[in-house]
Scaffold this motif. Structure first.
Motif, PDB file in Angstrom:
ATOM      1  N   THR A 156       0.837  -1.198   0.000  1.00  8.61           N
ATOM      2  CA  THR A 156       0.000   0.000   0.000  1.00  8.61           C
ATOM      3  C   THR A 156       0.871   1.246   0.000  1.00  8.61           C
ATOM      4  O   THR A 156       1.768   1.392   0.823  1.00  8.61           O
ATOM      5  CB  THR A 156      -0.917   0.011   1.248  1.00  8.61           C
ATOM      6  OG1 THR A 156      -1.724  -1.150   1.211  1.00  8.61           O
ATOM      7  CG2 THR A 156      -1.786   1.239   1.275  1.00  8.61           C
ATOM      8  N   THR A 157       0.608   2.137  -0.942  1.00  6.08           N
ATOM      9  CA  THR A 157       1.362   3.390  -1.013  1.00  6.08           C
ATOM     10  C   THR A 157       0.515   4.595  -0.630  1.00  6.08           C
ATOM     11  O   THR A 157       1.030   5.691  -0.498  1.00  6.08           O
ATOM     12  CB  THR A 157       1.909   3.602  -2.443  1.00  6.08           C
ATOM     13  OG1 THR A 157       0.806   3.615  -3.352  1.00  6.08           O
ATOM     14  CG2 THR A 157       2.885   2.505  -2.814  1.00  6.08           C
ATOM     15  N   THR A 158      -0.779   4.366  -0.443  1.00  3.24           N
ATOM     16  CA  THR A 158      -1.693   5.441  -0.079  1.00  3.24           C
ATOM     17  C   THR A 158      -1.512   5.802   1.392  1.00  3.24           C
ATOM     18  O   THR A 158      -1.300   4.917   2.223  1.00  3.24           O
ATOM     19  CB  THR A 158      -3.154   4.989  -0.286  1.00  3.24           C
ATOM     20  OG1 THR A 158      -3.293   4.497  -1.609  1.00  3.24           O
ATOM     21  CG2 THR A 158      -4.121   6.124  -0.055  1.00  3.24           C
ATOM     22  N   LYS A 159      -1.616   7.105   1.705  1.00  2.00           N
ATOM     23  CA  LYS A 159      -1.530   7.539   3.089  1.00  2.00           C
ATOM     24  C   LYS A 159      -2.786   7.092   3.827  1.00  2.00           C
ATOM     25  O   LYS A 159      -3.902   7.334   3.375  1.00  2.00           O
ATOM     26  CB  LYS A 159      -1.390   9.053   3.170  1.00  2.00           C
ATOM     27  CG  LYS A 159      -1.242   9.540   4.591  1.00  2.00           C
ATOM     28  CD  LYS A 159      -1.069  11.044   4.657  1.00  2.00           C
ATOM     29  CE  LYS A 159      -0.811  11.396   6.092  1.00  2.00           C
ATOM     30  NZ  LYS A 159      -1.457  12.487   6.603  1.00  2.00           N
ATOM     31  N   ILE A 160      -2.601   6.457   4.971  1.00  6.68           N
ATOM     32  CA  ILE A 160      -3.713   5.975   5.781  1.00  6.68           C
ATOM     33  C   ILE A 160      -3.820   6.883   7.002  1.00  6.68           C
ATOM     34  O   ILE A 160      -2.894   6.950   7.806  1.00  6.68           O
ATOM     35  CB  ILE A 160      -3.494   4.512   6.204  1.00  6.68           C
ATOM     36  CG1 ILE A 160      -3.338   3.630   4.978  1.00  6.68           C
ATOM     37  CG2 ILE A 160      -4.630   4.049   7.099  1.00  6.68           C
ATOM     38  CD1 ILE A 160      -2.841   2.240   5.270  1.00  6.68           C
ATOM     39  N   ASN A 161      -4.935   7.580   7.127  1.00  9.75           N
ATOM     40  CA  ASN A 161      -5.104   8.524   8.234  1.00  9.75           C
ATOM     41  C   ASN A 161      -5.428   7.836   9.549  1.00  9.75           C
ATOM     42  O   ASN A 161      -4.898   8.192  10.585  1.00  9.75           O
ATOM     43  CB  ASN A 161      -6.189   9.549   7.912  1.00  9.75           C
ATOM     44  CG  ASN A 161      -5.756  10.475   6.803  1.00  9.75           C
ATOM     45  OD1 ASN A 161      -4.598  10.836   6.710  1.00  9.75           O
ATOM     46  ND2 ASN A 161      -6.694  10.847   5.948  1.00  9.75           N
TER      47      ASN A 161
END
Length: 191
Positions: A156-161
């Motif tokens: 996963t490269t998406t920022k996870i808040n």
């Protein structure tokens, strides 16, 4: 010798502040809901409370309406026992040799949190679900599901808040998404 009982003295009502007249205050035993004609602006209160004293110490909530939340011990849930059960289910000792310790430990603690929760519902993927349904799904987790989640997280490269909510959703969905995930990976590699 005995002293005869003294009659109780009734306290004097406090004097009204200067400039405020109480001529318009209703003094009946039966208060009404309608207002009197043209009350002075200074007098905004309704009829006075006719009780002799407040008995707030004796007010008890009806426990059948608002039962106290049972603690984990009262429900028979012991975090240590749950932790050992989960470790056995996910083959913790075997996974420790293959996977990063911090990732595994975080997932282990999240699983234990859900299985030992005393809440009636848990938010998973933006939906509020009954805790029993979530527990059933979490009890299906094994070492392959943990590997799958950690592998997916590493890609996963998406920022996870909100990582906790993300991982809870991943753990909840793992038993039903692991098969299609690996099938798609095989098709991609050999297709």
């Amino acid at each position: 010798q005995e002293i005869p009982p003294q009659p109780e003295k009734k306290p004097e009502p406090p004097a009204p502040p200067p400039g405020v007249e109480f001529a318009d205050v209703q003094k009946s035993d039966f208060p009404t809901s309608r207002r009197r004609k043209n009350p002075p602006q200074e007098v905004e209160e309704t009829d006075p409370n006719q009780t002799k004293r407040n008995q707030l110490d004796f007010i008890q909530p009806d426990l059948s309406i608002y039962p106290p939340a049972p603690s984990g011990r009262q429900m028979g849930i012991d975090r240590c026992e749950v932790r050992e059960e989960v470790k056995e289910n996910i083959e913790y000792e075997h996974l420790r040799q293959e996977l990063p310790y911090d990732d595994m430990e975080s997932l282990l603690e999240l699983i234990v949190d859900v299985l030992s929760s005393t809440a009636s519902t848990i938010r998973i993927g933006g939906e509020v679900l009954p805790v029993d349904a979530v527990r059933r799904r979490f009890r299906q987790l094994d070492s392959e599901h943990i590997k799958y989640i950690i592998d997916s997280m590493s890609q996963t490269t998406t920022k996870i808040n909100n990582i906790r909510a993300y991982l809870l959703t991943a753990l909840y969905n793992a038993p039903i998404t692991i098969g299609p995930y690996y099938s798609a990976a095989v098709r991609h590699d050999f297709g």
